[in-house]
Design a protein around this motif. Sequence first.
Motif, PDB file in Angstrom:
ATOM      1  N   SER A 195       1.528  -0.761  -8.810  1.00 60.13           N
ATOM      2  CA  SER A 195       1.386  -0.774 -10.388  1.00 60.13           C
ATOM      3  C   SER A 195       2.787  -0.861 -10.991  1.00 60.13           C
ATOM      4  CB  SER A 195       0.558   0.151 -10.940  1.00 60.13           C
ATOM      5  OG  SER A 195       0.913   1.450 -10.775  1.00 60.13           O
ATOM      6  N   ILE A 196       3.828  -0.262 -10.013  1.00 59.50           N
ATOM      7  CA  ILE A 196       5.227  -0.162 -10.605  1.00 59.50           C
ATOM      8  C   ILE A 196       6.034  -1.563 -10.144  1.00 59.50           C
ATOM      9  CG2 ILE A 196       7.302   1.235 -10.368  1.00 59.50           C
ATOM     10  CD1 ILE A 196       5.443   3.533  -9.441  1.00 59.50           C
ATOM     11  N   LYS A 250      -8.046   1.267 -11.916  1.00 61.16           N
ATOM     12  CA  LYS A 250      -6.721   1.231 -11.191  1.00 61.16           C
ATOM     13  C   LYS A 250      -6.546  -0.288 -10.885  1.00 61.16           C
ATOM     14  CE  LYS A 250      -4.972   2.889  -6.776  1.00 61.16           C
ATOM     15  NZ  LYS A 250      -4.901   3.378  -5.429  1.00 61.16           N
ATOM     16  N   THR A 295       8.110  -1.950  -7.159  1.00 63.07           N
ATOM     17  CA  THR A 295       7.322  -2.288  -5.831  1.00 63.07           C
ATOM     18  C   THR A 295       7.111  -3.786  -5.841  1.00 63.07           C
ATOM     19  OG1 THR A 295       6.452   0.014  -5.646  1.00 63.07           O
ATOM     20  CG2 THR A 295       5.351  -1.740  -4.595  1.00 63.07           C
ATOM     21  N   GLY A 339       4.520   1.392  -1.500  1.00 66.57           N
ATOM     22  CA  GLY A 339       5.044   1.869  -2.627  1.00 66.57           C
ATOM     23  C   GLY A 339       3.628   1.612  -3.830  1.00 66.57           C
ATOM     24  N   ASP A 340       3.821   2.048  -4.908  1.00 60.38           N
ATOM     25  CA  ASP A 340       2.917   1.936  -5.841  1.00 60.38           C
ATOM     26  C   ASP A 340       2.812   0.582  -6.608  1.00 60.38           C
ATOM     27  OD1 ASP A 340       1.306   2.030  -8.167  1.00 60.38           O
ATOM     28  OD2 ASP A 340       1.844   3.877  -9.064  1.00 60.38           O
ATOM     29  N   ILE A 377      -3.117  -2.388 -11.946  1.00 61.15           N
ATOM     30  CA  ILE A 377      -2.356  -3.159 -11.119  1.00 61.15           C
ATOM     31  C   ILE A 377      -2.108  -4.630 -11.439  1.00 61.15           C
ATOM     32  CG2 ILE A 377      -2.249  -3.805  -8.530  1.00 61.15           C
ATOM     33  CD1 ILE A 377      -3.694  -1.269  -7.862  1.00 61.15           C
ATOM     34  N   ASP A 401      -9.849  -0.049  -4.629  1.00 55.63           N
ATOM     35  CA  ASP A 401      -9.589   1.294  -3.785  1.00 55.63           C
ATOM     36  C   ASP A 401     -10.764   1.822  -3.377  1.00 55.63           C
ATOM     37  OD1 ASP A 401      -8.687   3.650  -2.628  1.00 55.63           O
ATOM     38  OD2 ASP A 401      -7.377   4.040  -4.280  1.00 55.63           O
ATOM     39  N   ASP A 454       0.894  -1.122   0.062  1.00 55.98           N
ATOM     40  CA  ASP A 454      -0.229  -0.004  -0.016  1.00 55.98           C
ATOM     41  C   ASP A 454       0.797   1.254  -0.059  1.00 55.98           C
ATOM     42  OD1 ASP A 454      -3.160   0.310   0.431  1.00 55.98           O
ATOM     43  OD2 ASP A 454      -2.084   2.140   1.397  1.00 55.98           O
ATOM     44  N   ARG A 455       0.269   2.487   0.148  1.00 57.47           N
ATOM     45  CA  ARG A 455       0.989   3.791  -0.066  1.00 57.47           C
ATOM     46  C   ARG A 455       1.002   4.544   1.108  1.00 57.47           C
ATOM     47  NH1 ARG A 455       0.289   6.151  -5.976  1.00 57.47           N
ATOM     48  NH2 ARG A 455       2.270   7.360  -5.451  1.00 57.47           N
TER      49      ARG A 455
END
Length: 335
Positions: free
Chosen positions: A166-167, A199, A170, A163-164, A203, A187, A146-147
Amino acid sequence: MYIIQKLINRFFVKNKLGIFSFTFFIVIFSSVVMQILEPKTFPRWFDALWYVMTTVTTVGYGDFYPVTVAGRMYAIFIFLVGIGIAGLAIGKLVEAMGAHRKRKEEGRLTFKGKNHFVIIGWSEKAKYAINEITETHPNLEVVLIDRLPVTPITHQNVHYIQGDPSIESTLIQANIEEAQSVLVFSDDSIHDSALADGKTLLIVTSVERLTPHIHSTVEIKREEHIKNFRHAKVDEFVLSHETVSRMAVRSAFSKGITGIYTQLLSHKEGENLFEVQKKAEWRTYKDAFDGLLEQGATLIADGNDLSINKKLNEAIPEDARLYIICSKDVYEALA
């Protein structure tokens, strides 16, 4: 004096490796010197090491002490130098442990485990999912992504990654390539269901691109978006709003049916849903059905196929995924 102070600051205050190396050198060197200076007091090298360690840590048991002038003179050196260096090393060790704990709480550490569950997106639903996992499988490790600035949950088997999701970096930090399953929750802060599903799709696309073999379960807001997630090769779908609404409607027409759902969804109440491996003696579904029934379990499905009662005489394929309803005790006996 300024140059000496700068050197001490560089090599002993900021350089942790230098501190520990010099401390180790002082302890070993002092042990050798004390044994040479006081061979009768310290007949063995370990006795000298014991004396130096109890001295530099200020414990001072008093079971060993130097008696010669040379030995006492060197002991003064240990008091002045060794104790200070050892105290600095211990302080740096405590500081390093605190920094490690802080980095872990902030989700900055890379997870090194294998066969773990990855949960993406913190919410009350994620909290219940983690509780269910840790209670039913106490030894299974869970990685939460999570962020949030710090971990929202503290548990010895739960590791937080900030972290993100989708990156790629992470996901690699969560060691998703060696995970056995990933759960992606929608979300809840996004009220537009299309944007929320968008979103989630972004991911899960990143996850499937990085680890196409992983079993993925995704929460979806709108049923018409399922075809997009199927294209991304998602294995399982959970329709959040529709599922709750349909359960409510069915309970209105079939009173008491929610009790059945509760038993199947929670390990805490009544019978539970489990997967069992095909046994050699089970050639047909009837063999499996009768064998399981004798032990207190009911065979209900092969994968998504619930029509077991219509094909009892058919052979069970080798890749069958047999699901049963029984108590936890019966399942453990079968396993």
